[in-house]
Write an enzyme that holds these catalytic residues in place. Structure first.
Site, PDB file in Angstrom:
ATOM      1  N   ASP A   1      -2.275  -1.645  -5.543  1.00 50.76           N
ATOM      2  CA  ASP A   1      -2.751  -0.412  -4.905  1.00 50.76           C
ATOM      3  C   ASP A   1      -3.383   0.486  -5.969  1.00 50.76           C
ATOM      4  O   ASP A   1      -2.687   0.936  -6.877  1.00 50.76           O
ATOM      5  CB  ASP A   1      -1.561   0.289  -4.222  1.00 50.76           C
ATOM      6  CG  ASP A   1      -1.909   1.696  -3.757  1.00 50.76           C
ATOM      7  OD1 ASP A   1      -3.101   1.978  -3.581  1.00 50.76           O
ATOM      8  OD2 ASP A   1      -0.969   2.490  -3.560  1.00 50.76           O
TER       9      ASP A   1
ATOM     10  N   ASN B   1       0.830  -1.196   0.000  1.00 47.55           N
ATOM     11  CA  ASN B   1       0.000   0.000   0.000  1.00 47.55           C
ATOM     12  C   ASN B   1       0.874   1.259   0.000  1.00 47.55           C
ATOM     13  O   ASN B   1       2.059   1.199   0.313  1.00 47.55           O
ATOM     14  CB  ASN B   1      -0.903  -0.035   1.234  1.00 47.55           C
ATOM     15  CG  ASN B   1      -2.287   0.495   0.928  1.00 47.55           C
ATOM     16  OD1 ASN B   1      -2.429   1.463   0.194  1.00 47.55           O
ATOM     17  ND2 ASN B   1      -3.296  -0.130   1.481  1.00 47.55           N
ATOM     18  N   CYS B   2       0.246   2.380  -0.343  1.00 46.58           N
ATOM     19  CA  CYS B   2       0.920   3.688  -0.408  1.00 46.58           C
ATOM     20  C   CYS B   2       1.756   3.950   0.852  1.00 46.58           C
ATOM     21  O   CYS B   2       1.258   3.745   1.938  1.00 46.58           O
ATOM     22  CB  CYS B   2      -0.125   4.787  -0.564  1.00 46.58           C
ATOM     23  SG  CYS B   2       0.472   6.460  -0.288  1.00 46.58           S
ATOM     24  N   PRO B   3       2.972   4.415   0.785  1.00 41.67           N
ATOM     25  CA  PRO B   3       3.733   4.773  -0.424  1.00 41.67           C
ATOM     26  C   PRO B   3       4.727   3.692  -0.864  1.00 41.67           C
ATOM     27  O   PRO B   3       5.653   3.970  -1.603  1.00 41.67           O
ATOM     28  CB  PRO B   3       4.515   6.003   0.056  1.00 41.67           C
ATOM     29  CG  PRO B   3       4.846   5.682   1.490  1.00 41.67           C
ATOM     30  CD  PRO B   3       3.734   4.816   2.010  1.00 41.67           C
ATOM     31  N   LEU B   4       4.531   2.445  -0.373  1.00 44.53           N
ATOM     32  CA  LEU B   4       5.536   1.409  -0.643  1.00 44.53           C
ATOM     33  C   LEU B   4       5.823   1.144  -2.128  1.00 44.53           C
ATOM     34  O   LEU B   4       6.988   1.026  -2.500  1.00 44.53           O
ATOM     35  CB  LEU B   4       5.142   0.097   0.057  1.00 44.53           C
ATOM     36  CG  LEU B   4       5.441   0.053   1.557  1.00 44.53           C
ATOM     37  CD1 LEU B   4       4.944  -1.259   2.155  1.00 44.53           C
ATOM     38  CD2 LEU B   4       6.935   0.203   1.822  1.00 44.53           C
TER      39      LEU B   4
END
Lengths: 203, 76
Positions: free
Chosen positions: B41, B14-17
């Site tokens: 995502d 998920n953000c920001p991965l």
């Protein structure tokens, strides 16, 4: 002398000059914009698991975008720079926090538990349980851990500053904190950095 | 996908991965190399465009297929 001035004035075309200046100005400004490295300055003041996310998400993402990043950790925010992170979350006094089970069948996960404040405040270990459930939710949703985001910030050369006054105030030792801290500074040192930044946030 | 220099599986992240991993993977590549990223995502669609625009890398293609987003990025 007088003749020269008349000659210059006669050959000077205001319209042409303005046109040349406007074009030149546009080019120069475009060059300056292209060479400009954006910068982000964050003041991180909260030390709970939920509030640890905004500064680290924004700082690591800005780092990935190639921005210059500096974060000033002060008061409870200093908790985020400890070698061993033991961040907790408290649903008490936070009516916006959804209370959902991270496991079980979907119908159970969809239930938002409305637990009275008096129960949250009175049951020993309530925050430990809430923290455990939050950590599980974070994991199952593929959200990064705080350690992971902090490492990403350091890899991107984000400057993480610690507030020296808070260290003294809370009786911490500098040894409690990660060695990568860019400096132990005060407001007078961080403000001039924040002044020059393109984006400045207080979290 | 198979023509890319390197591939990155960011599914389930998920953000920001996805952006952080993409940045990391691009660091190891040479100029002109390509990176294929696959993510789940939904925010990554807009994020990847913004990331490429800001960092000056070329987003060669992006597509969606049954909840999976595929991106091809050329390092510049």
């Amino acid at each position: 002398m007088g003749a020269n001035e008349t000659g210059l004035a006669a050959s000077f075309d205001q319209t042409l000059f303005n046109q040349w200046f406007d074009e030149r100005f546009e080019t120069r400004m475009a060059e300056r914009d292209a060479a400009h490295v954006p910068s982000l300055a964050i003041i991180a003041t909260k030390g709970t698991l939920d509030w640890a996310y905004p500064p680290f998400i924004l700082a690591s993402t800005a780092g990935a975008l190639g921005w210059d990043v500096s974060v000033f950790f002060t008061f409870y925010g200093l908790e985020l720079l400890k070698k061993d992170l033991h961040l907790e979350i408290s649903p008490l006094g936070n009516p916006s926090m959804p209370m959902r089970m991270p496991f079980g069948p979907q119908w159970l996960k969809n239930v938002n538990w409305h637990i009275p404040n008096v129960v949250m405040a009175g049951v020993p270990g309530f925050e430990k349980v809430a923290t455990g459930l939050m950590q599980q939710t974070v994991k199952s949703k593929g959200v990064a851990s705080i350690d992971e985001l902090r490492d990403a910030c350091l890899e991107a050369d984000a400057k993480l500053y610690a507030c020296q006054m808070t260290v003294d105030l809370f009786g911490y030792s500098q040894d409690d904190f990660i060695p990568e801290i860019a400096g132990w500074i005060g407001a007078a040192s961080f403000l001039p950095q924040a002044q020059k930044s393109d984006v400045c946030l207080f979290i | 996908m198979s023509t890319a220099t390197q591939t990155l599986d960011a599914r389930g992240m998920n953000c920001p991965l996805p952006i952080l991993r993409t940045k990391k993977a691009l660091t190891d590549l040479a100029k002109g190399d390509t990176l294929a990223v696959v993510a789940t995502d939904p925010g990554s669609l807009k994020d990847m465009q913004a990331f490429c625009k800001q960092t000056g890398n070329e987003l060669v293609s992006s597509s969606e297929n049954q909840g999976e987003f595929a991106f091809l990025i050329r390092k510049s």
